[in-house]
Scaffold this motif. Structure first.
Motif, PDB file in Angstrom:
ATOM      1  N   THR A   1     -46.170 -84.108 -27.881  1.00 37.56           N
ATOM      2  CA  THR A   1     -46.637 -83.365 -28.867  1.00 37.56           C
ATOM      3  C   THR A   1     -45.925 -83.695 -30.177  1.00 37.56           C
ATOM      4  OG1 THR A   1     -47.806 -81.866 -27.236  1.00 37.56           O
ATOM      5  CG2 THR A   1     -47.344 -81.124 -29.594  1.00 37.56           C
ATOM      6  N   LEU A   2     -44.486 -83.274 -30.041  1.00 35.42           N
ATOM      7  CA  LEU A   2     -43.640 -83.730 -31.203  1.00 35.42           C
ATOM      8  C   LEU A   2     -43.935 -84.886 -31.683  1.00 35.42           C
ATOM      9  CD1 LEU A   2     -40.290 -81.832 -29.690  1.00 35.42           C
ATOM     10  CD2 LEU A   2     -41.488 -81.271 -31.566  1.00 35.42           C
ATOM     11  N   GLU A   3     -43.628 -86.005 -30.701  1.00 35.38           N
ATOM     12  CA  GLU A   3     -43.752 -87.281 -31.436  1.00 35.38           C
ATOM     13  C   GLU A   3     -45.113 -87.720 -31.884  1.00 35.38           C
ATOM     14  OE1 GLU A   3     -41.123 -89.341 -31.823  1.00 35.38           O
ATOM     15  OE2 GLU A   3     -40.093 -87.658 -31.470  1.00 35.38           O
ATOM     16  N   ALA A   4     -46.192 -87.265 -31.499  1.00 34.07           N
ATOM     17  CA  ALA A   4     -47.476 -87.794 -31.581  1.00 34.07           C
ATOM     18  C   ALA A   4     -48.100 -86.995 -32.890  1.00 34.07           C
ATOM     19  CB  ALA A   4     -48.439 -88.017 -30.486  1.00 34.07           C
ATOM     20  N   ILE A   5     -47.866 -85.673 -32.981  1.00 35.31           N
ATOM     21  CA  ILE A   5     -48.473 -84.672 -33.620  1.00 35.31           C
ATOM     22  C   ILE A   5     -47.516 -83.985 -34.625  1.00 35.31           C
ATOM     23  CG2 ILE A   5     -49.830 -82.636 -33.610  1.00 35.31           C
ATOM     24  CD1 ILE A   5     -50.914 -83.471 -30.819  1.00 35.31           C
ATOM     25  N   VAL A   6     -46.513 -83.447 -34.255  1.00 36.34           N
ATOM     26  CA  VAL A   6     -45.866 -82.284 -35.162  1.00 36.34           C
ATOM     27  C   VAL A   6     -44.944 -83.129 -36.076  1.00 36.34           C
ATOM     28  CG1 VAL A   6     -44.288 -80.381 -35.034  1.00 36.34           C
ATOM     29  CG2 VAL A   6     -45.766 -80.435 -33.425  1.00 36.34           C
ATOM     30  N   ARG A   7     -44.053 -84.071 -35.530  1.00 37.94           N
ATOM     31  CA  ARG A   7     -43.247 -84.940 -36.384  1.00 37.94           C
ATOM     32  C   ARG A   7     -44.015 -85.724 -37.384  1.00 37.94           C
ATOM     33  NH1 ARG A   7     -39.492 -85.561 -31.580  1.00 37.94           N
ATOM     34  NH2 ARG A   7     -37.897 -83.823 -31.773  1.00 37.94           N
ATOM     35  N   PRO A   8     -44.933 -86.242 -37.141  1.00 41.01           N
ATOM     36  CA  PRO A   8     -45.628 -86.992 -37.928  1.00 41.01           C
ATOM     37  C   PRO A   8     -46.585 -86.208 -39.215  1.00 41.01           C
ATOM     38  CG  PRO A   8     -46.380 -87.875 -35.708  1.00 41.01           C
ATOM     39  CD  PRO A   8     -45.362 -86.589 -35.791  1.00 41.01           C
TER      40      PRO A   8
END
Length: 456
Positions: free
Chosen positions: A261-268
């Motif tokens: 979730t962090l790598e694919a959604i939140v950070r982007p």
């Protein structure tokens, strides 16, 4: 105010007290007030408009939060160090921008960044540009084109009013006729300006979860996970509501799923906003669908969830004011919040008839008996005082929240507390947490608290 902020930054070991103004008056804001009041950094706590529960913790300000000039004047007159904005509408309306322009620190995103919640079309377009996984969609500013799209794609399908609609602008249409009715409702003005444009998207299949993170514009600090129950009926049936209960942590959010979730959604998302010159500072709430292909974004909210805030803040052991100041001042890198290993569960008590027509003013008694139970806190949402008595003043009225060793124990404790409250005019679901009950794997609980750079 600027001098006090500099003093805090320059003397982290002996910070001066932080005077806080909390904007909002619901269950989320009562939970925020409850946690803010526990901070050793807190000086004076003010709230507007507040509620009877918040009034036990804060000084209630005679202040209209929609009057930005009045909010600035209040902060200036009382040397407020930090404004915490609970609900989304003031953020979408630009309150954070006005306060920041006057040198007042504010926990909450700018108007431009708050478009993540203020416009579903804006968020969908951002996802498309940044390659963030979400449901296929199309945007429309007219009813006929939207209906033609529905016929081309069939049902079930999801129709969303583009703007803020108090949680009522989303329809999961099982049939084309239901989708047509939802489209007509938007363009006929049922949701005001929020329905001037609609987003029609494919229905995602999976298990919903809520993921929260802080962002200081550059860095992302993940918080705990939660899962809420939106439907009014047991077994997650019936009409959608603002939320009938929640629990934390969410078993479906494994460590692997959190990282995805962090790598694919939140950070982007945070990176995309920074790149376009609208950095996101505040709490970011991602509503997710955990599908067979992994997490996909349903929607963003630019504030804590309600009732998710109640369970998250019940489990948070770190100083909330320090976390908020680090967010505002760009100091999130390297900070790690500490969470209780206990689970927390909230049961929402709502007025009979909710989410349809309901009556306010019914008396509520014996909330103190519920809170006498160890591990229980009763958060006020839609309550008021009338002739010295606590009465209902909204649809969702109380959030009975319990912390215990696991979700099953927290569920039992919460319902024991619910049954101690005397409110004939209210009701609740009796199955909050059912998805988590019976899962034997406890690895989703925080495995251990970190040892590097913990927050106090």
């Amino acid at each position: 105010m600027v001098e006090r902020a500099l003093a805090r930054r320059n003397d982290r070991e002996n910070p001066i007290p932080t005077d806080v103004l909390l904007i909002g008056g619901g269950g989320r804001e009562h939970a925020l007030a409850w946690k803010l009041a526990k901070s050793p950094q807190l000086g004076r706590l003010h709230a507007a408009p507040g509620n009877p529960g918040i009034a036990q913790l804060a000084s209630i300000a005679e202040l209209d939060p929609n009057d930005h000039g009045a909010v600035v004047e209040f902060c200036t007159a009382r040397s407020i160090d930090l404004v915490v904005v609970g609900p989304e509408a003031p953020l979408v309306d630009g309150l954070a921008d006005r306060l920041s322009a006057e040198g007042v620190a504010v926990f909450g995103p700018s108007r431009a960044a708050a478009r993540l919640e203020g416009s579903k079309g804006f968020t969908k377009d951002l996802c498309q540009r940044a390659g963030i996984p979400t449901a296929p969609f199309a945007r429309f500013d007219g009813a006929q084109a939207a209906k033609d799209h529905v016929r081309e794609n069939g049902a079930p399908i999801v129709v969303k009013a583009d703007g803020l609609a108090a949680g009522k602008g989303v329809t999961v249409a099982a049939t084309i006729a239901q989708a047509d009715a939802a489209i007509d409702a938007c363009f006929s003005g049922a949701f005001g300006a929020a329905g001037a444009e609609v987003v029609v998207e494919a229905l995602l299949v999976g298990e919903e979860a809520s993921f929260f993170a802080l962002s200081d514009g550059d860095h992302v600090l993940p918080l705990a996970t939660a899962q809420d129950h939106k439907r009014v009926g047991e077994g997650d049936t019936g009409a959608n509501t603002g939320g009938m209960g929640a629990y934390s942590p969410a078993p479906v959010m494994t460590e692997e799923m959190i990282e995805r979730t962090l790598e694919a959604i939140v950070r982007p998302t945070v990176a995309a906003l920074a790149e376009q010159g609208t950095p996101y500072r505040g709490v970011l709430y991602a509503g997710l669908m955990i599908t067979a292909d992994g997490p996909q974004l349903i929607e963003y909210n630019v504030r804590f969830g309600d009732p998710e805030a109640q369970v998250l803040l019940m489990r948070l052991e770190s100083d909330l004011i320090e976390m908020m100041l680090a967010t505002v001042e760009g100091r999130l890198e390297g900070l790690v919040p500490v969470w209780s290993e206990d689970a927390a569960l909230t049961v929402v008590m709502a007025a009979q008839g909710y989410p349809a027509a309901y009556r306010s003013g019914s008396p509520i008694a014996r909330t103190g008996r519920a809170e006498a139970e160890a591990g229980v806190t009763v958060f006020h949402a839609g309550t008021a005082m009338a002739d010295g008595r606590l009465v209902s003043a909204g649809g969702r009225v109380l959030g009975v929240t319990a912390a215990a060793a696991d979700i099953e124990a927290a569920q039992k404790l919460a319902y024991r507390a619910v049954d101690l409250i005397d409110w004939p005019g209210g009701f609740c679901r009796r199955d909050i947490g059912w998805r988590a009950i019976g899962r034997n794997d406890r690895s989703f609980l925080h495995p251990k608290n970190p040892t590097e750079s913990p927050l106090p």
